[in-house]
Design an enzyme around this catalytic site. Structure first.
Site, PDB file in Angstrom:
ATOM      1  N   ARG A  83      10.607  12.057   1.654  1.00 20.82           N
ATOM      2  CA  ARG A  83      11.370  11.170   2.539  1.00 20.82           C
ATOM      3  C   ARG A  83      11.765   9.860   1.856  1.00 20.82           C
ATOM      4  NH1 ARG A  83       8.649  14.690   5.189  1.00 20.82           N
ATOM      5  NH2 ARG A  83       9.187  15.372   7.286  1.00 20.82           N
ATOM      6  N   PHE A 139      12.973   0.565  12.021  1.00 16.40           N
ATOM      7  CA  PHE A 139      11.671   1.176  11.775  1.00 16.40           C
ATOM      8  C   PHE A 139      11.775   2.120  10.583  1.00 16.40           C
ATOM      9  CE2 PHE A 139       8.287   4.293  12.743  1.00 16.40           C
ATOM     10  CZ  PHE A 139       7.226   3.441  12.940  1.00 16.40           C
ATOM     11  N   PHE A 160       0.854  -1.188   0.000  1.00 19.08           N
ATOM     12  CA  PHE A 160       0.000   0.000   0.000  1.00 19.08           C
ATOM     13  C   PHE A 160       0.892   1.241   0.000  1.00 19.08           C
ATOM     14  CE2 PHE A 160      -3.009   3.107   1.628  1.00 19.08           C
ATOM     15  CZ  PHE A 160      -4.132   2.801   0.878  1.00 19.08           C
ATOM     16  N   PHE A 192      -0.072  -2.047   8.364  1.00 24.44           N
ATOM     17  CA  PHE A 192      -0.625  -2.737   9.528  1.00 24.44           C
ATOM     18  C   PHE A 192      -0.159  -4.186   9.586  1.00 24.44           C
ATOM     19  CE2 PHE A 192      -3.996  -4.903  11.920  1.00 24.44           C
ATOM     20  CZ  PHE A 192      -4.104  -4.071  13.020  1.00 24.44           C
ATOM     21  N   GLU A 193       0.095  -4.791   8.432  1.00 23.21           N
ATOM     22  CA  GLU A 193       0.506  -6.194   8.364  1.00 23.21           C
ATOM     23  C   GLU A 193       2.003  -6.409   8.545  1.00 23.21           C
ATOM     24  OE1 GLU A 193      -3.385  -5.631   6.888  1.00 23.21           O
ATOM     25  OE2 GLU A 193      -1.596  -4.779   5.958  1.00 23.21           O
ATOM     26  N   ILE A 207      -0.090   7.729   5.321  1.00 20.02           N
ATOM     27  CA  ILE A 207      -0.292   9.146   5.002  1.00 20.02           C
ATOM     28  C   ILE A 207      -1.641   9.574   5.565  1.00 20.02           C
ATOM     29  CG2 ILE A 207      -0.445  10.842   3.150  1.00 20.02           C
ATOM     30  CD1 ILE A 207       1.267   8.826   1.459  1.00 20.02           C
ATOM     31  N   THR A 260      -9.777  10.763   8.137  1.00 17.39           N
ATOM     32  CA  THR A 260     -10.387   9.938   9.192  1.00 17.39           C
ATOM     33  C   THR A 260      -9.310   9.531  10.200  1.00 17.39           C
ATOM     34  OG1 THR A 260      -9.954   7.806   8.123  1.00 17.39           O
ATOM     35  CG2 THR A 260     -11.962   8.984   7.454  1.00 17.39           C
ATOM     36  N   HIS A 305      -8.227   6.697  10.771  1.00 19.52           N
ATOM     37  CA  HIS A 305      -7.548   5.478  10.315  1.00 19.52           C
ATOM     38  C   HIS A 305      -6.023   5.611  10.412  1.00 19.52           C
ATOM     39  CE1 HIS A 305      -7.034   1.799   8.031  1.00 19.52           C
ATOM     40  NE2 HIS A 305      -6.252   2.428   7.182  1.00 19.52           N
TER      41      HIS A 305
END
Length: 158
Positions: A127, A113, A22, A57-58, A82, A86, A88
């Protein structure tokens, strides 16, 4: 006084990279930067394994699986979250950060990280640009240093 400090020499070290698909327009340049840094510091092609996941998230569960495999000296997590309209963003960014930190703490293996958490697409693209300002490059340097430091600590019985 004795000082133990890692170096960024990656020869004979193995790295597992976990990359979110993603926001691929950001994560692919992060991956390119990380791989370039690893290779520039002595890591061979055969010592780099890239695993792709759907989104940021995965990243933590797959990073954990790679860390537990015993095949790697460090893991590099690469993703991009990004901010949108919302909440999220907050959930994904927080859980990815907590999850990658937890992998490192539970396994004792360094987990770099390389997850961008940006307010705008422009910030994320900046970045993930070319050269040493690429955050994938920076994450790889951290992984290199921590892998060497971990090795030294082990040799010192610590």
């Amino acid at each position: 006084m004795k000082t133990i400090e890692g170096s960024v020499n990656g020869s004979s070290k193995r790295f597992g990279l976990v990359v979110a698909r993603f926001n691929h327009f950001v994560t692919e340049p992060l991956l390119d930067g990380a791989v370039a840094a690893l290779k520039e510091h002595g890591v061979g092609d055969g010592d780099i394994t890239v695993t792709r996941v759907p989104g940021t998230f995965e990243l933590p569960p797959v990073a954990a699986r790679l860390a537990r495999s015993g095949r790697f000296d460090a893991i590099i997590a690469l993703g991009a979250v990004i901010r949108g309209g919302t909440p999220h963003f907050d959930y994904v960014a927080n859980e990815a950060a907590k999850g990658t930190a937890e992998v490192a703490m539970r396994t004792g293996l360094p987990v770099a990280f390389g997850i961008l958490t940006c307010d705008t697409v422009e910030q994320a693209v900046e970045r993930a640009g070319e050269g040493a300002s690429n955050k994938g490059w920076e994450a790889a340097l951290a992984a290199l240093e921590m892998a060497d430091l971990n090795s030294q600590l082990g040799a010192a019985g610590l």
